[in-house]
Design a protein around this motif. Structure first.
Motif, PDB file in Angstrom:
ATOM      1  N   ALA A  48       0.835  -1.209   0.000  1.00  9.22           N
ATOM      2  CA  ALA A  48       0.000   0.000   0.000  1.00  9.22           C
ATOM      3  C   ALA A  48       0.869   1.259   0.000  1.00  9.22           C
ATOM      4  O   ALA A  48       0.555   2.245  -0.681  1.00  9.22           O
ATOM      5  CB  ALA A  48      -0.928  -0.010   1.219  1.00  9.22           C
ATOM      6  N   ASN A  67       3.762   1.457  -1.278  1.00  8.16           N
ATOM      7  CA  ASN A  67       4.329   1.496  -2.617  1.00  8.16           C
ATOM      8  C   ASN A  67       3.345   2.103  -3.620  1.00  8.16           C
ATOM      9  O   ASN A  67       3.731   2.884  -4.490  1.00  8.16           O
ATOM     10  CB  ASN A  67       4.701   0.074  -3.020  1.00  8.16           C
ATOM     11  CG  ASN A  67       6.031   0.027  -3.723  1.00  8.16           C
ATOM     12  OD1 ASN A  67       6.910   0.833  -3.419  1.00  8.16           O
ATOM     13  ND2 ASN A  67       6.165  -0.897  -4.651  1.00  8.16           N
ATOM     14  N   ARG A  68       2.090   1.727  -3.492  1.00 14.22           N
ATOM     15  CA  ARG A  68       1.064   2.311  -4.369  1.00 14.22           C
ATOM     16  C   ARG A  68       0.972   3.812  -4.149  1.00 14.22           C
ATOM     17  O   ARG A  68       0.908   4.610  -5.067  1.00 14.22           O
ATOM     18  CB  ARG A  68      -0.303   1.660  -4.103  1.00 14.22           C
ATOM     19  CG  ARG A  68      -0.473   0.271  -4.710  1.00 14.22           C
ATOM     20  CD  ARG A  68      -1.923  -0.217  -4.637  1.00 14.22           C
ATOM     21  NE  ARG A  68      -2.362  -0.578  -3.298  1.00 14.22           N
ATOM     22  CZ  ARG A  68      -2.144  -1.761  -2.728  1.00 14.22           C
ATOM     23  NH1 ARG A  68      -1.474  -2.698  -3.371  1.00 14.22           N
ATOM     24  NH2 ARG A  68      -2.586  -2.002  -1.499  1.00 14.22           N
ATOM     25  N   ARG A  69       0.955   4.198  -2.851  1.00 13.07           N
ATOM     26  CA  ARG A  69       0.771   5.609  -2.518  1.00 13.07           C
ATOM     27  C   ARG A  69       1.983   6.440  -2.924  1.00 13.07           C
ATOM     28  O   ARG A  69       1.856   7.612  -3.293  1.00 13.07           O
ATOM     29  CB  ARG A  69       0.494   5.726  -1.022  1.00 13.07           C
ATOM     30  CG  ARG A  69       0.363   7.115  -0.459  1.00 13.07           C
ATOM     31  CD  ARG A  69      -0.856   7.866  -1.044  1.00 13.07           C
ATOM     32  NE  ARG A  69      -1.331   8.914  -0.150  1.00 13.07           N
ATOM     33  CZ  ARG A  69      -0.676  10.028   0.132  1.00 13.07           C
ATOM     34  NH1 ARG A  69       0.506  10.242  -0.371  1.00 13.07           N
ATOM     35  NH2 ARG A  69      -1.220  10.928   0.941  1.00 13.07           N
ATOM     36  N   ASP A 117       4.241   5.754  -5.332  1.00 14.38           N
ATOM     37  CA  ASP A 117       4.710   5.500  -6.701  1.00 14.38           C
ATOM     38  C   ASP A 117       5.942   4.597  -6.754  1.00 14.38           C
ATOM     39  O   ASP A 117       6.933   4.908  -7.414  1.00 14.38           O
ATOM     40  CB  ASP A 117       4.992   6.839  -7.422  1.00 14.38           C
ATOM     41  CG  ASP A 117       3.719   7.676  -7.473  1.00 14.38           C
ATOM     42  OD1 ASP A 117       2.628   7.103  -7.696  1.00 14.38           O
ATOM     43  OD2 ASP A 117       3.819   8.896  -7.278  1.00 14.38           O
ATOM     44  N   GLY A 118       5.870   3.526  -5.995  1.00 11.13           N
ATOM     45  CA  GLY A 118       6.897   2.494  -6.109  1.00 11.13           C
ATOM     46  C   GLY A 118       8.241   2.863  -5.528  1.00 11.13           C
ATOM     47  O   GLY A 118       9.251   2.225  -5.808  1.00 11.13           O
ATOM     48  N   ASP A 175      -4.652   0.463   2.359  1.00 11.37           N
ATOM     49  CA  ASP A 175      -4.600   1.744   1.635  1.00 11.37           C
ATOM     50  C   ASP A 175      -5.168   2.874   2.497  1.00 11.37           C
ATOM     51  O   ASP A 175      -4.625   3.988   2.506  1.00 11.37           O
ATOM     52  CB  ASP A 175      -5.365   1.630   0.315  1.00 11.37           C
ATOM     53  CG  ASP A 175      -4.635   0.734  -0.680  1.00 11.37           C
ATOM     54  OD1 ASP A 175      -3.434   0.990  -0.930  1.00 11.37           O
ATOM     55  OD2 ASP A 175      -5.248  -0.233  -1.166  1.00 11.37           O
TER      56      ASP A 175
END
Lengths: 319, 319
Positions: free
Chosen positions: A261, A263-265, A267-268, A309
């Motif tokens: 989560a 990472n998603r927020r 941008d990796g 998330d």
């Protein structure tokens, strides 16, 4: 109403103080005085009716000072973190056991003399349980504390329930999970890795996590924690269970899910930077928590971060 | 070994003191000094190595006096009875909560300095449970104390378990039922009727019992209680459960069964003299106790009076 927050310089206490300062009607009646109690003054802009009273809760004279005017609502958040209390048992005894016991007793004595019943919101902990096994846990789980911090929290819960039964205090004890993301500077929490994941992700820095990627923990954002503390103070006493302790709902998620989560927020930015070197003690205490069912607490209005998330958003959105 | 009995002037304490004086090897090693602690000196012939140290456990200086020489075994029996503690909450706080907490903490501190782990036998109480319902009770019953006495006993159990986990004390907490037959002079026990049945039967005097003939209680003779206290002090720590609290096995019997057994033993002298005028509070607290199953305690070697006739024999045979 006169409100005291102990541990107001800490992560949760400071967050609650800022929230109440910004929302002086949040407890149902206007807060006329918000007393911030801690060893030293924390970083918070003061305002009308907001005052620091600094001292050591282990000092009875300081307790008298805190209670010299009638108290309507006490948030008792001060404590010596569990891992630190194991290493400093005499300080743990003073701060985690004697301070809340004596504070509650003096507050009850004041209440008897005054004929008014103050509300007490006590930050208890999931450390009351000790080892929970792997089956889903319910609100009927028997506490068997495995560290002094948890034993002391449980003892304080029992005392507060008894003063409540006697009609001298109106207590609500909340068993908190790991709250994220604590400042890196706060030390002594065995669960510090839960917060470090966020700080390292934000910094894009490498991090070796002391529990495995698959390890499951119980998470809560500061945002959600404050909502629950305020809700606990507001609930009308009618219909509340006599024991007055609630296991808060939590987000049950693995370290890997939280990193995904993040990472998603972000941008990796972070996933590749994390390594895992599990420490058996840490993993045993914080990394093998089973699913938790809290229908009673949910029905009472307590809340959890909805998913990984949402947790990440609740943490990073506020930072 | 140096042994302390607190509450040595009380019914159970005095019985234990007499037993240990008569059986100085009962704890496995010879007792070199038996310290009898209470507010005032009780009636007991002294002997070599037996000494009274009188004072108030609420006075820290008295605790220091008790611990000025190393302690190998502490029987903590002193308490303010439950019914009296409800009426005198500040005294209950001092005697039933703070005294055992501080005594345990100082003893643990002494143990840390000395490198030896003293045994502590703590007289806890079935008052930890609160209302038990009507289904058979097991050793897994969750405690929900309904009086301060029970809340304080439970808190002390938790503290002692924690000091035991830390390896600083070696504690064994026993949840005692109503012990018979207490002297009439002892006041403040809500369960006093349990003992009065015996005294009135022996005196052939009329008695109006505050619970019904059908009411069921948990009974134990002083004789059996002492056997359990001594056994608790002797048990080797290997294999003992981490929580170190045992619900003792009890005799589950109705008032009518006890009166019938008294009548058999006393040749019909008493039954006609007893009337029943149940008080709802007393009956609720002491007269609706369900059957109790204690396989763990039984396996550990704790015992109950076998039946009503055995209870009566164990009480009257010793009087």
């Amino acid at each position: 109403m006169r409100v005291i927050i102990t541990g107001a310089g800490g992560f949760v206490g400071n967050g609650l103080a800022r929230y109440l300062r910004a929302n002086p009607d949040a407890l149902g009646r206007p807060i006329s005085t918000l007393v911030l109690a801690d060893l030293t003054q924390g970083i918070m802009p003061l305002g009308t009716g907001v005052e620091w009273r600094c001292g050591d809760l282990a000092d009875p004279a300081y307790l008298d000072l805190l209670l010299e005017e009638p108290v309507d609502c006490l948030f008792h958040l001060a404590s010596l973190p569990g891992s630190l209390a194991e290493r400093q048992p005499e300080r743990g005894w003073d701060v985690n056991l004697q301070a809340p016991l004596v504070l509650a007793e003096r507050l009850a004595r004041q209440a008897r003399a005054r004929g008014a019943v103050p509300r007490v919101v006590f930050a208890s902990s999931i450390a009351v349980y000790g080892s929970l096994g792997s089956d889903p846990v319910t609100e009927a789980a028997a506490p068997h504390p495995a560290i002094s911090y948890g034993a002391h929290k449980l003892m304080v819960e029992i005392l507060l329930a008894d003063f409540t039964r006697r009609g001298e205090l109106d207590a609500r004890s909340l068993r908190l999970p790991g709250i994220v993301a604590r400042p890196i500077s706060e030390s002594g929490h065995g669960s510090a890795f839960m917060s470090l994941l966020f700080h390292k992700a934000l910094a894009g820095a490498p991090y070796t996590c002391p529990i495995s990627r698959e390890a499951t923990a119980w998470w809560m954002s500061l945002h959600t924690c404050i909502a629950n503390l305020v809700h606990a103070a507001c609930m009308e006493p009618v219909g509340l269970a006599p024991a007055r302790s609630w296991q808060l709902p939590v987000l049950h998620a693995s370290v890997g899910e939280i990193i995904a989560a993040l990472n998603r927020r972000l941008d990796g930015i972070c996933a590749a930077q994390f390594r895992f070197d599990p420490d058996e003690t840490t993993e045993g205490l914080f990394g093998r928590l089973p699913p938790l069912q809290t229908p009673m607490a949910n029905k009472t209005g307590f809340v959890a971060d909805l998913d990984a998330d949402a947790l990440v958003e609740n943490v990073l959105g506020a930072s």
